[in-house]
Design a protein around this motif. Sequence first.
Motif, mmCIF file in Angstrom:
data_model
loop_
_atom_site.group_PDB
_atom_site.id
_atom_site.type_symbol
_atom_site.label_atom_id
_atom_site.label_comp_id
_atom_site.label_asym_id
_atom_site.label_seq_id
_atom_site.Cartn_x
_atom_site.Cartn_y
_atom_site.Cartn_z
ATOM 1 N N LEU A 183 0.834 -1.208 0.000
ATOM 2 C CA LEU A 183 0.000 0.000 0.000
ATOM 3 C C LEU A 183 0.866 1.254 0.000
ATOM 4 N N TYR A 184 1.940 1.209 0.793
ATOM 5 C CA TYR A 184 2.824 2.376 0.842
ATOM 6 C C TYR A 184 3.519 2.590 -0.501
ATOM 7 N N LEU A 185 3.937 1.496 -1.131
ATOM 8 C CA LEU A 185 4.591 1.642 -2.434
ATOM 9 C C LEU A 185 3.602 2.169 -3.471
ATOM 10 N N ARG A 186 2.339 1.791 -3.313
ATOM 11 C CA ARG A 186 1.318 2.316 -4.229
ATOM 12 C C ARG A 186 1.152 3.819 -4.054
ATOM 13 N N VAL A 187 1.173 4.275 -2.803
ATOM 14 C CA VAL A 187 1.093 5.722 -2.560
ATOM 15 C C VAL A 187 2.267 6.418 -3.251
ATOM 16 N N LEU A 188 3.435 5.811 -3.110
ATOM 17 C CA LEU A 188 4.649 6.397 -3.697
ATOM 18 C C LEU A 188 4.502 6.600 -5.195
ATOM 19 N N VAL A 189 4.125 5.536 -5.911
ATOM 20 C CA VAL A 189 4.045 5.689 -7.369
ATOM 21 C C VAL A 189 2.882 6.580 -7.773
ATOM 22 N N SER A 190 1.770 6.494 -7.043
ATOM 23 C CA SER A 190 0.630 7.309 -7.464
ATOM 24 C C SER A 190 0.935 8.790 -7.262
ATOM 25 N N GLU A 191 1.701 9.116 -6.232
ATOM 26 C CA GLU A 191 2.056 10.530 -6.038
ATOM 27 C C GLU A 191 3.083 10.994 -7.061
ATOM 28 N N LEU A 192 4.037 10.132 -7.399
ATOM 29 C CA LEU A 192 5.001 10.517 -8.438
ATOM 30 C C LEU A 192 4.277 10.730 -9.763
ATOM 31 N N ASP A 193 3.287 9.891 -10.011
ATOM 32 C CA ASP A 193 2.470 10.014 -11.216
ATOM 33 C C ASP A 193 1.768 11.372 -11.234
ATOM 34 N N ARG A 194 1.246 11.756 -10.063
ATOM 35 C CA ARG A 194 0.549 13.048 -9.965
ATOM 36 C C ARG A 194 1.511 14.186 -10.244
ATOM 37 N N ILE A 195 2.733 14.078 -9.704
ATOM 38 C CA ILE A 195 3.705 15.161 -9.918
ATOM 39 C C ILE A 195 3.957 15.344 -11.406
ATOM 40 N N HIS A 196 4.216 14.247 -12.118
ATOM 41 C CA HIS A 196 4.598 14.452 -13.525
ATOM 42 C C HIS A 196 3.414 14.889 -14.365
ATOM 43 N N SER A 197 2.218 14.453 -13.993
ATOM 44 C CA SER A 197 1.040 14.899 -14.746
ATOM 45 C C SER A 197 0.760 16.375 -14.503
ATOM 46 N N HIS A 198 0.898 16.804 -13.255
ATOM 47 C CA HIS A 198 0.645 18.217 -12.945
ATOM 48 C C HIS A 198 1.684 19.109 -13.615
ATOM 49 N N LEU A 199 2.947 18.644 -13.640
ATOM 50 C CA LEU A 199 3.978 19.465 -14.285
ATOM 51 C C LEU A 199 3.686 19.588 -15.774
ATOM 52 N N LEU A 200 3.178 18.501 -16.362
ATOM 53 C CA LEU A 200 2.822 18.564 -17.787
ATOM 54 C C LEU A 200 1.707 19.574 -18.016
ATOM 55 N N ALA A 201 0.689 19.531 -17.152
ATOM 56 C CA ALA A 201 -0.440 20.444 -17.316
ATOM 57 C C ALA A 201 0.015 21.894 -17.176
ATOM 58 N N MET A 202 0.872 22.136 -16.167
ATOM 59 C CA MET A 202 1.349 23.505 -15.957
ATOM 60 C C MET A 202 2.165 23.986 -17.148
ATOM 61 N N GLY A 203 3.003 23.103 -17.654
ATOM 62 C CA GLY A 203 3.829 23.449 -18.807
ATOM 63 C C GLY A 203 2.982 23.797 -20.012
ATOM 64 N N HIS A 204 1.955 22.987 -20.258
ATOM 65 C CA HIS A 204 1.106 23.233 -21.425
ATOM 66 C C HIS A 204 0.344 24.543 -21.304
ATOM 67 N N THR A 205 -0.117 24.853 -20.091
ATOM 68 C CA THR A 205 -0.842 26.121 -19.926
ATOM 69 C C THR A 205 0.091 27.295 -20.212
ATOM 70 N N ALA A 206 1.337 27.152 -19.755
ATOM 71 C CA ALA A 206 2.305 28.223 -20.032
ATOM 72 C C ALA A 206 2.550 28.356 -21.529
ATOM 73 N N GLU A 207 2.602 27.217 -22.206
ATOM 74 C CA GLU A 207 2.855 27.249 -23.645
ATOM 75 C C GLU A 207 1.718 27.957 -24.375
ATOM 76 N N VAL A 208 0.478 27.654 -23.959
ATOM 77 C CA VAL A 208 -0.675 28.250 -24.625
ATOM 78 C C VAL A 208 -0.742 29.752 -24.351
ATOM 79 N N ALA A 209 -0.214 30.160 -23.185
ATOM 80 C CA ALA A 209 -0.157 31.598 -22.903
ATOM 81 C C ALA A 209 0.951 32.274 -23.700
ATOM 82 N N GLY A 210 1.705 31.493 -24.477
ATOM 83 C CA GLY A 210 2.778 32.057 -25.285
ATOM 84 C C GLY A 210 4.103 32.112 -24.559
#
Lengths: 361, 134
Positions: A94-121
């Motif tokens: 269960l703890y290892l699942r928390v670990l990967v699911s949070e790392l997954d969240r980090i990279h997805s959120h960074l992607l979303a933030m990056g894309h929003t910045a790109e669309v803002a030019g």
Amino acid sequence: MGKRITVPFGSQHVALPEPVRFVFQTENERIVDVEVDVGYVHRGIEKACSTRFKYMQVGYVVARVCGLCAISHTLGYVTAIERLMEVEVPKRALYLRVLVSELDRIHSHLLAMGHTAEVAGYENLFMQTFRYRESVMELLELITGNRVQFDYVCPGGVNRDMTTELEKEIRKKLKELEEKCLWLKDVFENDFSLNLRWKGVGVVTKEMAKEMNVVGPPARAAGLETDVRAEFNYLPFEEVGFKLITRRGGDIYDRNLVRAEEVINSIEMVKNVLDGLPEGEIKVPVKGLPEGETFVRVEAPRGELFYYIKGTKKMVLDRVRIRVPTFANIPVMKKLFIGMDYSDVPATVISFDPCLSCTAR
Amino acid sequence: MKEMLKATIKNLFSKPVTVKYPEEPSPPPIGYRGLIVYDESLCIFCTKCEMVCPPGAIKFTYKDNGKKEFHYNPYLCIYCGECVRACPKPGCLTQVENTAEPAVAQDIPEWNLIERKAEESKRKFLAERAKRKK
């Protein structure tokens, strides 16, 4: 005056990473009507899950629904099948699942933030964000053995164990990552041009969010306290220092800041998991055949992910139903667009972080 | 804006983070999930790997004398490692760190043919065994 012009946005558009189609009816650049089509990448995964694949294999199939939230999809399915068959999962798993699911969240959120910045030019910031995201991808690659298709979570536990060398490596990289993410948060919060572009654009009020059932970071940015990690007990998030993050603005700026703060919180949680990783088994065998029906809610990076499964004592499940966060966020987008300037549309769409391969599956 | 400007100027004069891949090597990390390697001398032909494989990249064909033959399609494999975990004989199936090389259609095994053959020969074998039991 009064002459309507039809402007299609998608299914292929420079601002969009994935195929969604909006058809806008505009009057002097102001949108008066909108139609949405989300079914461009339908692959029939739900049908395949209930005809071709055995219940032990479905976890690998639903991981292919989406490359970004691969962990969340498998986690949702696996939790559902474990509840159905009453499997007691070891604490370490269960703890290892928390670990990967949070790392997954980090990279997805960074992607979303990056894309929003790109669309803002803001191409520079986009590149910088993606550069930092790469280190999370490397971490996940080290832990799970693949960059995109993680295949880490399985019914009864997880597939791979954590070693001490790996732990040391993760701690080292996390420390660097935390500095970078704090810097990123600072930029997203205080950058003059981003403030100018994003503040007050695409505002979702709290009432609107509640009425239209908005999920994920857009809902939390509007002040709605909704997070499945706090509501549904599927992983020990409370023990590793989960904090519910909300803001009040509800615009694009706040959505990105919610993401940035969640990234920081996720890094903290990963650290806590590493500190308190219990010893023991990582997997228990799953035996028997699934019977009955159940549903599970999981917090994917984009919001609430819903899994419903039904089995009738056969190797192949009767029904697998997936409801993804993007699908829940489409109605509010539609409402938001009416009365908005066309030039604000790309930024608003991307700020909701739509994932169409999930939605159409 | 100032912060980002500083970072941009710094980036202009620093080394790129990307690897110039064909010229420079880009090795997979330790523990990367790659191809499945099969050792026939250790195999007990229980066909457990065939049963668990999600994409069906492992198939056994039955010969006339009842012996089985292992077939593996590296281009269908999703490298999940499920077969390695299912294998009761340690060392028979192992996962190495390199993935399948890019190939043209001629080099890839004719998988449809093997799938059909596996199914037919299995049915034939089972029918013969049932007849013998009677």
